[in-house]
Design a protein around this motif. Structure first.
Motif, PDB file in Angstrom:
ATOM      1  N   UNK A 116       2.417   0.909  19.416  1.00 61.40           N
ATOM      2  CA  UNK A 116       1.562   1.695  18.530  1.00 61.40           C
ATOM      3  C   UNK A 116       0.420   2.216  19.388  1.00 61.40           C
ATOM      4  N   UNK A 117       0.363   3.532  19.567  1.00 63.41           N
ATOM      5  CA  UNK A 117      -0.574   4.132  20.511  1.00 63.41           C
ATOM      6  C   UNK A 117      -1.603   4.979  19.781  1.00 63.41           C
ATOM      7  N   UNK A 118      -2.865   4.611  19.921  1.00 65.58           N
ATOM      8  CA  UNK A 118      -3.970   5.334  19.323  1.00 65.58           C
ATOM      9  C   UNK A 118      -4.585   6.245  20.382  1.00 65.58           C
ATOM     10  N   UNK A 119      -4.188   7.506  20.368  1.00 66.98           N
ATOM     11  CA  UNK A 119      -4.762   8.547  21.217  1.00 66.98           C
ATOM     12  C   UNK A 119      -4.843   8.161  22.697  1.00 66.98           C
ATOM     13  N   UNK A 120      -3.690   7.982  23.350  1.00 68.21           N
ATOM     14  CA  UNK A 120      -3.706   7.700  24.795  1.00 68.21           C
ATOM     15  C   UNK A 120      -4.283   8.870  25.581  1.00 68.21           C
ATOM     16  N   UNK A 121      -4.917   8.567  26.708  1.00 67.42           N
ATOM     17  CA  UNK A 121      -5.470   9.586  27.602  1.00 67.42           C
ATOM     18  C   UNK A 121      -4.387   9.963  28.611  1.00 67.42           C
ATOM     19  N   UNK A 122      -3.630  10.998  28.304  1.00 65.42           N
ATOM     20  CA  UNK A 122      -2.538  11.439  29.178  1.00 65.42           C
ATOM     21  C   UNK A 122      -2.998  12.681  29.922  1.00 65.42           C
ATOM     22  N   UNK A 222      -5.345  15.578  22.232  1.00 68.74           N
ATOM     23  CA  UNK A 222      -4.575  14.446  21.737  1.00 68.74           C
ATOM     24  C   UNK A 222      -3.301  14.896  21.015  1.00 68.74           C
ATOM     25  N   UNK A 223      -3.316  16.102  20.460  1.00 72.30           N
ATOM     26  CA  UNK A 223      -2.083  16.646  19.895  1.00 72.30           C
ATOM     27  C   UNK A 223      -1.071  16.928  20.997  1.00 72.30           C
ATOM     28  N   UNK A 224      -1.546  17.442  22.128  1.00 71.29           N
ATOM     29  CA  UNK A 224      -0.648  17.675  23.262  1.00 71.29           C
ATOM     30  C   UNK A 224      -0.107  16.351  23.809  1.00 71.29           C
ATOM     31  N   UNK A 225      -0.961  15.342  23.818  1.00 69.73           N
ATOM     32  CA  UNK A 225      -0.496  14.030  24.285  1.00 69.73           C
ATOM     33  C   UNK A 225       0.596  13.494  23.363  1.00 69.73           C
TER      34      UNK A 225
END
Length: 274
Positions: A116-122, A222-225
């Motif tokens: 479960x990933x809350x807004x990872x910094x990619x 974050x949408x792109x991530x």
């Protein structure tokens, strides 16, 4: 909190509840940031054993030095599972912690039941450059040695005028710890974060289901991530948190807990009836 000896350091952690384990990995410089979510998960998902810990060098956990790589953070997470006698677990990560959660799954896919990933910094997505440019005021304060200014500017930009009230939900010492740990994040951790990538070959070995959680006011980065997560993982589903920004874990812990509990419930086998 309890401590466990992991990779030559003592890691602070707490365990709430009983059942299937769920490991929480916090973000950049707010070690206690997932405490409200852990409490909410204990209500929404009472059949899970929630494990929350402070990462290397943060709060009262040892190993305060630099550099600290994403790979070392993942090794610490896996080492904590070993110390707690957990062969495998569900993993939830927030922001930088979500990147660590991903690396944990890539390093040991058989030990991660779900993500479960809350807004990872990619940082490999197209919007990363604009996102990093938006951090320039914070970086200038950090470069000047003003850790309190860097932390306050970050939280005010994300949480608005009530950001201090939001941080207080993570504990009375949350802000002071964040100021203390700001240097550690930018000096020790950020360099590895900016070079880490979600390698498609390694990701292909991860067959576990994934939940992508973002705030509706968090912006295009974050949408792109999230789009990249869908490209890398076939079993990726979404949950949107209305009105939330990148401080979603403090703004709406109950909504996130509900979404995560529903996600985990769908993964559980149906109960047998006699």
């Amino acid at each position: 909190m309890s401590t466990a000896h992991v990779n030559d350091i003592e890691i602070e952690h707490e365990v709430i509840g009983q059942g299937e384990p769920l490991l929480l990995i916090h973000g950049s410089n707010l070690a206690t940031g997932l405490a409200p979510l852990a409490a909410a998960l204990a209500v929404e998902g009472p059949s899970h054993e929630v494990v929350r810990y402070h990462r290397r060098g943060m709060a009262g956990t040892g190993g305060r030095g630099w550099p600290i790589s994403v790979q070392q953070q993942a090794a610490d997470a896996l080492g904590l599972l070993d110390a707690l006698g957990l062969p495998s677990t569900h993993v939830l990560g927030y922001s930088y912690g979500a990147v660590i959660a991903l690396e944990t799954a890539l390093s040991a896919p058989g030990r991660v039941r779900s993500l479960a990933l809350l807004e990872p910094i990619l940082t490999e997505v197209p919007g990363a450059q604009a996102f990093m440019a938006g951090m320039e005021p914070v970086m200038s304060l950090y470069a000047a040695g003003d850790m309190a200014g860097a932390a306050s500017t970050t939280f005010a930009g994300l949480g608005g005028p009530d950001w201090r009230k939001l941080l207080a939900t993570a504990g009375p010492d949350a802000y002071d710890l964040a100021v203390r740990d700001t240097e550690l994040f930018y000096r020790a951790e950020a360099p590895s974060l900016t070079t880490w990538t979600l390698d498609p070959t390694r990701a292909a070995a991860v067959r576990t289901p994934l939940l992508s959680v973002i705030g509706t006011h968090s912006g295009p980065f974050f949408k792109e991530s999230r789009q990249l997560l869908h490209q890398r993982f076939a079993r990726c589903t979404d949950a949107d948190i209305p009105g939330a920004t990148h401080l979603l874990h403090l703004q709406a812990p109950e909504l996130i807990a509900s979404a995560v509990a529903d996600f985990l419930q769908r993964l559980s086998p149906p109960k047998q009836t006699s």
